[in-house]
Write a protein that holds these residues in place. Sequence first.
Motif, PDB file in Angstrom:
ATOM      1  N   ASP A 153       0.808  -1.215   0.000  1.00 60.45           N
ATOM      2  CA  ASP A 153       0.000   0.000   0.000  1.00 60.45           C
ATOM      3  C   ASP A 153       0.844   1.269   0.000  1.00 60.45           C
ATOM      4  OD1 ASP A 153      -2.456   1.329   0.015  1.00 60.45           O
ATOM      5  OD2 ASP A 153      -2.444   1.520   2.203  1.00 60.45           O
ATOM      6  N   ARG A 154       1.912   1.251  -0.737  1.00 61.62           N
ATOM      7  CA  ARG A 154       2.794   2.426  -0.765  1.00 61.62           C
ATOM      8  C   ARG A 154       2.251   3.487  -1.735  1.00 61.62           C
ATOM      9  NH1 ARG A 154       7.545   2.229   1.631  1.00 61.62           N
ATOM     10  NH2 ARG A 154       8.470   3.730   0.199  1.00 61.62           N
ATOM     11  N   ASP A 155       2.564   4.729  -1.439  1.00 64.65           N
ATOM     12  CA  ASP A 155       2.052   5.833  -2.258  1.00 64.65           C
ATOM     13  C   ASP A 155       2.489   5.746  -3.716  1.00 64.65           C
ATOM     14  OD1 ASP A 155       0.769   6.825  -0.079  1.00 64.65           O
ATOM     15  OD2 ASP A 155       2.292   8.344   0.392  1.00 64.65           O
ATOM     16  N   GLU A 156       3.663   5.133  -3.954  1.00 66.26           N
ATOM     17  CA  GLU A 156       4.168   5.058  -5.341  1.00 66.26           C
ATOM     18  C   GLU A 156       3.227   4.281  -6.264  1.00 66.26           C
ATOM     19  OE1 GLU A 156       5.752   4.573  -2.514  1.00 66.26           O
ATOM     20  OE2 GLU A 156       7.926   4.410  -2.795  1.00 66.26           O
ATOM     21  N   LEU A 157       2.309   3.507  -5.670  1.00 68.18           N
ATOM     22  CA  LEU A 157       1.375   2.742  -6.516  1.00 68.18           C
ATOM     23  C   LEU A 157       0.512   3.666  -7.375  1.00 68.18           C
ATOM     24  CD1 LEU A 157       0.265   0.146  -3.844  1.00 68.18           C
ATOM     25  CD2 LEU A 157       1.441  -0.400  -5.979  1.00 68.18           C
ATOM     26  N   ASP A 158       0.225   4.851  -6.857  1.00 72.32           N
ATOM     27  CA  ASP A 158      -0.643   5.784  -7.597  1.00 72.32           C
ATOM     28  C   ASP A 158      -0.111   6.022  -8.999  1.00 72.32           C
ATOM     29  OD1 ASP A 158      -1.899   5.940  -5.223  1.00 72.32           O
ATOM     30  OD2 ASP A 158      -1.467   8.049  -4.827  1.00 72.32           O
ATOM     31  N   GLU A 159       1.203   6.220  -9.064  1.00 73.33           N
ATOM     32  CA  GLU A 159       1.821   6.527 -10.351  1.00 73.33           C
ATOM     33  C   GLU A 159       1.723   5.318 -11.295  1.00 73.33           C
ATOM     34  OE1 GLU A 159       5.952   7.497  -9.776  1.00 73.33           O
ATOM     35  OE2 GLU A 159       6.239   7.130 -11.917  1.00 73.33           O
ATOM     36  N   ILE A 160       1.917   4.133 -10.737  1.00 67.48           N
ATOM     37  CA  ILE A 160       1.830   2.920 -11.568  1.00 67.48           C
ATOM     38  C   ILE A 160       0.427   2.802 -12.159  1.00 67.48           C
ATOM     39  CG2 ILE A 160       1.862   0.382 -11.519  1.00 67.48           C
ATOM     40  CD1 ILE A 160       4.007   0.606  -9.284  1.00 67.48           C
ATOM     41  N   TYR A 161      -0.592   2.948 -11.295  1.00 65.79           N
ATOM     42  CA  TYR A 161      -1.952   2.733 -11.791  1.00 65.79           C
ATOM     43  C   TYR A 161      -2.449   3.897 -12.646  1.00 65.79           C
ATOM     44  CZ  TYR A 161      -1.797  -1.365  -8.863  1.00 65.79           C
ATOM     45  OH  TYR A 161      -1.436  -2.573  -8.317  1.00 65.79           O
ATOM     46  N   PRO A 168     -15.877   1.351 -24.553  1.00 69.24           N
ATOM     47  CA  PRO A 168     -15.719   2.059 -23.288  1.00 69.24           C
ATOM     48  C   PRO A 168     -14.364   1.758 -22.662  1.00 69.24           C
ATOM     49  CG  PRO A 168     -17.143   0.147 -23.002  1.00 69.24           C
ATOM     50  CD  PRO A 168     -16.871   0.255 -24.466  1.00 69.24           C
ATOM     51  N   PRO A 169     -13.909   2.635 -21.758  1.00 74.37           N
ATOM     52  CA  PRO A 169     -12.606   2.414 -21.140  1.00 74.37           C
ATOM     53  C   PRO A 169     -12.582   1.077 -20.425  1.00 74.37           C
ATOM     54  CG  PRO A 169     -13.505   4.553 -20.531  1.00 74.37           C
ATOM     55  CD  PRO A 169     -14.598   3.823 -21.237  1.00 74.37           C
ATOM     56  N   LEU A 170     -11.422   0.424 -20.407  1.00 75.76           N
ATOM     57  CA  LEU A 170     -11.285  -0.790 -19.596  1.00 75.76           C
ATOM     58  C   LEU A 170     -11.397  -0.383 -18.130  1.00 75.76           C
ATOM     59  CD1 LEU A 170      -8.245  -2.486 -21.381  1.00 75.76           C
ATOM     60  CD2 LEU A 170     -10.679  -2.639 -21.929  1.00 75.76           C
ATOM     61  N   PHE A 171     -11.655  -1.341 -17.298  1.00 77.07           N
ATOM     62  CA  PHE A 171     -11.692  -1.012 -15.870  1.00 77.07           C
ATOM     63  C   PHE A 171     -10.943  -2.099 -15.125  1.00 77.07           C
ATOM     64  CE2 PHE A 171     -14.075  -2.858 -12.307  1.00 77.07           C
ATOM     65  CZ  PHE A 171     -14.415  -4.090 -12.851  1.00 77.07           C
ATOM     66  N   ALA A 172     -10.599  -1.825 -13.880  1.00 74.36           N
ATOM     67  CA  ALA A 172      -9.965  -2.870 -13.081  1.00 74.36           C
ATOM     68  C   ALA A 172     -10.448  -2.778 -11.652  1.00 74.36           C
ATOM     69  CB  ALA A 172      -8.446  -2.733 -13.136  1.00 74.36           C
ATOM     70  N   VAL A 173     -10.473  -3.934 -11.017  1.00 72.90           N
ATOM     71  CA  VAL A 173     -10.816  -3.991  -9.599  1.00 72.90           C
ATOM     72  C   VAL A 173      -9.584  -4.502  -8.855  1.00 72.90           C
ATOM     73  CG1 VAL A 173     -11.953  -6.260  -9.907  1.00 72.90           C
ATOM     74  CG2 VAL A 173     -12.449  -4.896  -7.867  1.00 72.90           C
ATOM     75  N   ALA A 174      -9.204  -3.780  -7.805  1.00 72.63           N
ATOM     76  CA  ALA A 174      -7.973  -4.090  -7.086  1.00 72.63           C
ATOM     77  C   ALA A 174      -8.227  -5.095  -5.974  1.00 72.63           C
ATOM     78  CB  ALA A 174      -7.402  -2.813  -6.478  1.00 72.63           C
ATOM     79  N   GLU A 175      -7.372  -6.118  -5.923  1.00 73.81           N
ATOM     80  CA  GLU A 175      -7.364  -6.947  -4.722  1.00 73.81           C
ATOM     81  C   GLU A 175      -6.399  -6.268  -3.760  1.00 73.81           C
ATOM     82  OE1 GLU A 175      -6.152 -11.253  -2.893  1.00 73.81           O
ATOM     83  OE2 GLU A 175      -4.815 -10.117  -4.162  1.00 73.81           O
ATOM     84  N   ALA A 176      -6.945  -5.518  -2.828  1.00 68.16           N
ATOM     85  CA  ALA A 176      -6.099  -4.738  -1.914  1.00 68.16           C
ATOM     86  C   ALA A 176      -6.720  -4.827  -0.523  1.00 68.16           C
ATOM     87  CB  ALA A 176      -6.024  -3.287  -2.372  1.00 68.16           C
ATOM     88  N   TRP A 177      -6.062  -5.559   0.346  1.00 72.95           N
ATOM     89  CA  TRP A 177      -6.585  -5.715   1.703  1.00 72.95           C
ATOM     90  C   TRP A 177      -6.105  -4.516   2.520  1.00 72.95           C
ATOM     91  CZ3 TRP A 177      -9.370 -10.147   3.489  1.00 72.95           C
ATOM     92  CH2 TRP A 177      -9.547 -11.145   2.524  1.00 72.95           C
ATOM     93  N   ARG A 208      -7.722   4.054   2.613  1.00 77.55           N
ATOM     94  CA  ARG A 208      -6.663   3.839   1.613  1.00 77.55           C
ATOM     95  C   ARG A 208      -7.204   3.215   0.323  1.00 77.55           C
ATOM     96  NH1 ARG A 208      -1.956   6.347   2.005  1.00 77.55           N
ATOM     97  NH2 ARG A 208      -1.053   4.656   0.781  1.00 77.55           N
ATOM     98  N   GLN A 209      -8.366   2.544   0.424  1.00 79.74           N
ATOM     99  CA  GLN A 209      -8.944   1.932  -0.786  1.00 79.74           C
ATOM    100  C   GLN A 209      -9.184   2.950  -1.882  1.00 79.74           C
ATOM    101  OE1 GLN A 209     -12.532  -0.307  -0.435  1.00 79.74           O
ATOM    102  NE2 GLN A 209     -11.627  -1.692   1.072  1.00 79.74           N
ATOM    103  N   ALA A 210      -9.453   4.187  -1.454  1.00 79.72           N
ATOM    104  CA  ALA A 210      -9.765   5.234  -2.424  1.00 79.72           C
ATOM    105  C   ALA A 210      -8.666   5.382  -3.468  1.00 79.72           C
ATOM    106  CB  ALA A 210      -9.953   6.555  -1.686  1.00 79.72           C
ATOM    107  N   ARG A 211      -7.447   5.133  -3.083  1.00 76.52           N
ATOM    108  CA  ARG A 211      -6.336   5.319  -4.018  1.00 76.52           C
ATOM    109  C   ARG A 211      -6.434   4.345  -5.192  1.00 76.52           C
ATOM    110  NH1 ARG A 211      -2.978   8.216  -0.681  1.00 76.52           N
ATOM    111  NH2 ARG A 211      -1.372   8.318  -2.268  1.00 76.52           N
ATOM    112  N   TYR A 212      -6.857   3.130  -4.911  1.00 73.40           N
ATOM    113  CA  TYR A 212      -6.967   2.124  -5.981  1.00 73.40           C
ATOM    114  C   TYR A 212      -8.223   2.370  -6.813  1.00 73.40           C
ATOM    115  CZ  TYR A 212      -3.642   0.062  -2.849  1.00 73.40           C
ATOM    116  OH  TYR A 212      -2.550  -0.122  -2.047  1.00 73.40           O
ATOM    117  N   ALA A 213      -9.302   2.774  -6.099  1.00 74.71           N
ATOM    118  CA  ALA A 213     -10.596   2.909  -6.764  1.00 74.71           C
ATOM    119  C   ALA A 213     -10.758   4.269  -7.427  1.00 74.71           C
ATOM    120  CB  ALA A 213     -11.702   2.703  -5.731  1.00 74.71           C
ATOM    121  N   SER A 214      -9.751   5.111  -7.366  1.00 73.09           N
ATOM    122  CA  SER A 214      -9.952   6.483  -7.836  1.00 73.09           C
ATOM    123  C   SER A 214     -10.175   6.514  -9.338  1.00 73.09           C
ATOM    124  CB  SER A 214      -8.740   7.346  -7.466  1.00 73.09           C
ATOM    125  OG  SER A 214      -7.754   7.215  -8.448  1.00 73.09           O
TER     126      SER A 214
END
Length: 566
Positions: free
Chosen positions: A265-273, A285-294, A299-305
């Motif tokens: 759950d490091r902040d650097e993930l934002d840049e990757i995603y 339509p745009p592709l989408f992804a669902v994160a497996e992030a426990w 903090r989930q907001a970062r993946y789901a943004s």
Amino acid sequence: MSITEPTGQIPDTDGTARQWWRQAAVYQIYPRSFADANKDGIGDFVGVLSRVDYLASLNVDAVWFSPFYPSALADGGYDVDDYRDVDPSIGTLADFEAVIAALHGRGIKVIIDIVPNHSSNRHAWFREALASPAGSPARDRYLFRDGKGPGGELPPNDWQAMFGGSAWTRIAEPDGTPGQWYFHMFAPQQPDWNWDNPEVREDFLATLRFWGDRGVDGFRVDVASGLAKDMSEPYPEWERVMHGPMSFLESAEVTFDPGRHPLFDRDELDEIYAGWRQVFNTYDPPLFAVAEAWVTPDRQARYASTDGLGQSFNFDLLSAGWDIGDFRTVIQRNLEFAEANDTTSTWVFSNHDVIRHATRYSQSSGYRPMFDRMTRPDDAAAARGLARARAATLLALALPGSAYLYQGEELGLPEVFDIPADRAQDPSAVIENGVIVAGRDGCRVPLPWTASGEFFGFSDGGAHLPQPKWYGAFSVEAESDDPNSTLTLYREALRLRRKFHTSEHLEWLDLGNNVLAFTRPNGWISVTNFGATPAQLPVGTVVVRTDGRHDRAPLAPDSTAWLVRG
Ligand code: NOJ
């Protein structure tokens, strides 16, 4: 699918068609255990093709395929040899394309698992790393380090792998001498990628495009919170590291600042995603992804943004016992989170990693799915578990957001216990007295399609995990025409859900202490009885209920009913 100019955010839309995933019912297929056409005991894509009518009959909006890539199966296919191919035991790329076409033809979207935290140790780049010297560019794609001790004979630190044992494995250098160590968060056969390496980043973008170009609609991102790591010294002690981010129902002591845990759950993930989002937005339509992030909801907001993956699993209902307070808290909190972050929540009870919820709910409410062992419940407890599972699912299908359903739960399939030790596949399996007593094989046993037959219609040649004698009673054949079966319940609930699910609004109803009730637009009402005595139903027409009745009689304990008003 057409191509548009890349932008950095999920494009603003009116919702439904382009952001189809916001309210989707997604059915997870574990390919090796779904349907086997070529009689080798392993499910395959031709088998899936033969069951497309079945998938359509479930009224699901999307199918998610767990990994089908070439793999030695050290971890059920989550050890990937080649991200852009299909394992020969499952089929060919052409077979997969035929599956996509057939599902799309029935209006069903396709999501595939992507495994970016680690490859397998048979991946071409890992083999190249082993054949190359320490410090080489090939080694830099993974996490190689020198060992401690005079001859480097000790692992770099005391970190533990998820399946037990050290998270480091020592290699033999090309000249045969004992050499460096590589990091693996899971099995030794699953070396972790170095996401600081630009080639690794680019290669995953190419993989996303590869599947996007073949028509997949989205991805489920395995270990989404693990890609970015701080492997610099001094290494913190494992004791400290293991108190990582958890579900909010766990009172984990977090000992690192948010976003600074060395492994998760490091902040650097934002840049990757954000880079992934750029690729997603080149499709329409745009592709989408669902994160497996426990991780905790904040903090989930970062993946789901909207400039990240789009959606993140919340495993909070999966982690909760049969408890009205926990259900209400989890639902309220996740809906608030979703609304605040312009995403939708995800409701999950079962998947290929946990004991099936029909069996889990036979336990007392303190049972913790990812941690506690259990044995086969007696008949009364099993019946209670199934009743609660049906009630929980019907409740969740009425919630705003996506529902992720795992193959077999629509049959009320129980967990399979006591698989002989010599059939174990799961690296986390625990074996005692010749049988598996814990692990994930029991929820991965091939599906029963017919009430009888050696392999219950899964295959004419075998079943890679043994099916129990009682399996036929839970088969598609046995349940299809039974008005009170779990299969009929799922089909009907999913059909009605499509019709009612027009907005993301929910309002709680107060119907007494042990009753969890809410109303949705169009007068759609869901009522769940968590108490020990029957509960009166509110005004409205009953459309479906889980307790075997179809009238307005009081709702039995451990049951849910849907009504419509107006
Ligand atoms: C999560 C997957 O769901 C699980 O099955 C797998 O073992 C780990 N990630 C490692 O890939």
